[in-house]
Design a protein around this motif. Structure first.
Motif, PDB file in Angstrom:
ATOM      1  N   THR A 179     -14.226   6.009  -2.215  1.00  0.00           N
ATOM      2  CA  THR A 179     -13.285   7.003  -1.693  1.00  0.00           C
ATOM      3  C   THR A 179     -12.384   6.402  -0.622  1.00  0.00           C
ATOM      4  O   THR A 179     -11.160   6.564  -0.665  1.00  0.00           O
ATOM      5  N   ILE A 180     -12.964   5.692   0.344  1.00  0.00           N
ATOM      6  CA  ILE A 180     -12.123   5.163   1.417  1.00  0.00           C
ATOM      7  C   ILE A 180     -11.265   4.001   0.916  1.00  0.00           C
ATOM      8  O   ILE A 180     -10.128   3.824   1.350  1.00  0.00           O
ATOM      9  N   GLN A 181     -11.762   3.218  -0.023  1.00  0.00           N
ATOM     10  CA  GLN A 181     -10.949   2.127  -0.572  1.00  0.00           C
ATOM     11  C   GLN A 181      -9.700   2.685  -1.262  1.00  0.00           C
ATOM     12  O   GLN A 181      -8.588   2.189  -1.057  1.00  0.00           O
ATOM     13  N   SER A 182      -9.884   3.705  -2.101  1.00  0.00           N
ATOM     14  CA  SER A 182      -8.737   4.275  -2.814  1.00  0.00           C
ATOM     15  C   SER A 182      -7.794   4.987  -1.851  1.00  0.00           C
ATOM     16  O   SER A 182      -6.568   4.920  -2.006  1.00  0.00           O
ATOM     17  N   TRP A 183      -8.348   5.637  -0.826  1.00  0.00           N
ATOM     18  CA  TRP A 183      -7.499   6.331   0.144  1.00  0.00           C
ATOM     19  C   TRP A 183      -6.637   5.345   0.920  1.00  0.00           C
ATOM     20  O   TRP A 183      -5.445   5.599   1.141  1.00  0.00           O
ATOM     21  N   ILE A 184      -7.205   4.222   1.326  1.00  0.00           N
ATOM     22  CA  ILE A 184      -6.429   3.205   2.045  1.00  0.00           C
ATOM     23  C   ILE A 184      -5.322   2.646   1.161  1.00  0.00           C
ATOM     24  O   ILE A 184      -4.174   2.493   1.593  1.00  0.00           O
ATOM     25  N   ARG A 185      -5.660   2.325  -0.091  1.00  0.00           N
ATOM     26  CA  ARG A 185      -4.638   1.804  -1.009  1.00  0.00           C
ATOM     27  C   ARG A 185      -3.497   2.805  -1.199  1.00  0.00           C
ATOM     28  O   ARG A 185      -2.321   2.430  -1.236  1.00  0.00           O
ATOM     29  N   ASP A 186      -3.839   4.087  -1.315  1.00  0.00           N
ATOM     30  CA  ASP A 186      -2.824   5.106  -1.605  1.00  0.00           C
ATOM     31  C   ASP A 186      -1.954   5.440  -0.402  1.00  0.00           C
ATOM     32  O   ASP A 186      -0.843   5.959  -0.577  1.00  0.00           O
ATOM     33  N   ASN A 187      -2.419   5.179   0.812  1.00  0.00           N
ATOM     34  CA  ASN A 187      -1.705   5.647   1.999  1.00  0.00           C
ATOM     35  C   ASN A 187      -1.206   4.544   2.928  1.00  0.00           C
ATOM     36  O   ASN A 187      -0.559   4.849   3.934  1.00  0.00           O
ATOM     37  N   SER A 188      -1.510   3.290   2.657  1.00  0.00           N
ATOM     38  CA  SER A 188      -0.990   2.190   3.468  1.00  0.00           C
ATOM     39  C   SER A 188       0.522   2.094   3.254  1.00  0.00           C
ATOM     40  O   SER A 188       1.022   2.322   2.144  1.00  0.00           O
ATOM     41  N   PRO A 189       1.286   1.757   4.315  1.00  0.00           N
ATOM     42  CA  PRO A 189       0.812   1.356   5.651  1.00  0.00           C
ATOM     43  C   PRO A 189       0.710   2.512   6.650  1.00  0.00           C
ATOM     44  O   PRO A 189       0.303   2.297   7.783  1.00  0.00           O
ATOM     45  N   ASP A 190       1.070   3.733   6.246  1.00  0.00           N
ATOM     46  CA  ASP A 190       1.083   4.846   7.200  1.00  0.00           C
ATOM     47  C   ASP A 190      -0.193   5.668   7.068  1.00  0.00           C
ATOM     48  O   ASP A 190      -0.177   6.808   6.599  1.00  0.00           O
TER      49      ASP A 190
END
Length: 234
Positions: A179-190
């Motif tokens: 979950t956190i891996q996909s969330w970081i990918r989807d929302n980087s860099p903001d």
């Protein structure tokens, strides 16, 4: 956090006063039951096997051991390194001074908030037969207990014939990691500007760690659910 014996005893006393003095012994019995029986039953679970491959491996990063996440050393460290993201796992309640020391704090919670806050949310959802709300939550950390704005939620499946206390923990760990891996990918860099999602409908409740009596009720319910499913299939 590495709590001292005194801190652990104080925590134990506070919790016993809230939910009863037999509860610590009930928890101890469940821990022993899990160690000698449930782990053996969970050996065939692929999620358990995958989690065990990472168990005991050292972290490839610097660490700072403290007796409280709210110590001044933590504030100083955060102000020095200025992280874009701080991920929280199983700490005590974080004070405002610490939360203001970094751009964004998020918590990986084993439970669907705000319905299942506190400890072992996946177990309690399964215990209550609320299978549609069995999963993990990534949420912003505030000064409450699992009350922050929700960033992402992932549901996990439940098999009453095979799942137990150990397998649910393993499934929650893996779901939280993905979950956190996909969330970081989807929302980087903001990351700080990531969308907040609506909370599921239902009452918010704070849960504590279950004891053996809770778990035995859970097992009886699972057996009844398995028998019902078998009779319908026949």
């Amino acid at each position: 956090e590495r709590l001292t014996r005194r801190q652990r005893m104080q925590m134990l006393i506070r919790r016993a006063r809230r939910i009863g003095w037999l509860h610590p012994f009930d928890r101890l019995l469940l821990a022993l039951y899990s160690r000698f029986f449930l782990r053996r039953r969970a050996a065939a679970c692929p999620e358990v096997a995958k989690v065990q491959t990472f168990a005991g491996k050292p972290y490839d990063c610097p660490t700072l051991d403290v007796t409280s996440v709210n110590q001044p050393e933590v504030v100083q460290l955060l102000r020095t390194i200025q992280p874009e993201l701080v991920v929280v796992l199983g700490t005590s309640i974080i004070h405002k001074a610490v939360l203001e020391s970094a751009a964004l704090f998020v918590n990986l919670h084993a439970g669907i908030t705000p319905l299942y806050r506190g400890a072992h949310g996946c177990f309690w959802a399964a215990f209550r037969r609320d299978f549609s709300n069995l999963g993990v939550t990534l949420h912003v950390v505030d000064t409450g207990i699992d009350t922050g704005a929700i960033l992402r939620q992932t549901r996990i499946d439940f098999d009453p014939q095979r799942d137990n206390f150990v397998t649910l923990l393993a499934k929650a760990h893996l779901a939280a990691a993905t979950t956190i891996q996909s969330w970081i990918r989807d929302n980087s860099p903001d990351l700080a500007g990531a969308e907040r999602i609506a909370a599921p409908h239902g009452p918010s409740r704070l849960y504590y760690s279950p004891g053996l009596r809770d778990y035995l009720r859970f097992e009886r319910s699972n057996r009844a659910l398995t028998r019902t499913a078998a009779s319908k299939a026949a």
